[in-house]
Scaffold this motif. Sequence first.
Motif, PDB file in Angstrom:
ATOM      1  N   VAL A  49       0.826 -15.077   3.691  1.00 49.62           N
ATOM      2  CA  VAL A  49       1.620 -14.219   2.816  1.00 49.62           C
ATOM      3  C   VAL A  49       1.089 -12.792   2.861  1.00 49.62           C
ATOM      4  N   MET A  50      -0.228 -12.620   2.791  1.00 49.98           N
ATOM      5  CA  MET A  50      -0.806 -11.276   2.830  1.00 49.98           C
ATOM      6  C   MET A  50      -0.564 -10.612   4.184  1.00 49.98           C
ATOM      7  N   ALA A  51      -0.657 -11.373   5.268  1.00 53.73           N
ATOM      8  CA  ALA A  51      -0.390 -10.812   6.589  1.00 53.73           C
ATOM      9  C   ALA A  51       1.056 -10.335   6.682  1.00 53.73           C
ATOM     10  N   ARG A  52       1.971 -11.105   6.139  1.00 56.54           N
ATOM     11  CA  ARG A  52       3.379 -10.729   6.193  1.00 56.54           C
ATOM     12  C   ARG A  52       3.663  -9.507   5.337  1.00 56.54           C
ATOM     13  N   TRP A  53       3.095  -9.449   4.134  1.00 59.04           N
ATOM     14  CA  TRP A  53       3.342  -8.326   3.237  1.00 59.04           C
ATOM     15  C   TRP A  53       2.732  -7.027   3.757  1.00 59.04           C
ATOM     16  N   THR A  54       1.652  -7.109   4.517  1.00 55.04           N
ATOM     17  CA  THR A  54       1.033  -5.898   5.052  1.00 55.04           C
ATOM     18  C   THR A  54       1.579  -5.531   6.421  1.00 55.04           C
TER      19      THR A  54
END
Length: 74
Positions: A49-54
């Motif tokens: 999720v963090m990889a996608r949001w960044t």
Amino acid sequence: MPAPSGFSYASHADGTVVITHRDRKATTLRGDRAAKFVAEAESGDAQAVMARWTGAYKFGNERMARNHPRNKGR
């Protein structure tokens, strides 16, 4: 494709969320976006999720680009 790693996030009292990657600030989320992110991160794979949001994730075309004739031998 390897799984994303090295991400972490911190929620602050004012509702701000700071996402870091390998101890370097990647992005800051505020307001509704921060609340939506926290809900999504707690319900699934937080690293993905963090990889996608960044935006720090692979798009799937790297293998195709590597095999392109102009990139042969690189």
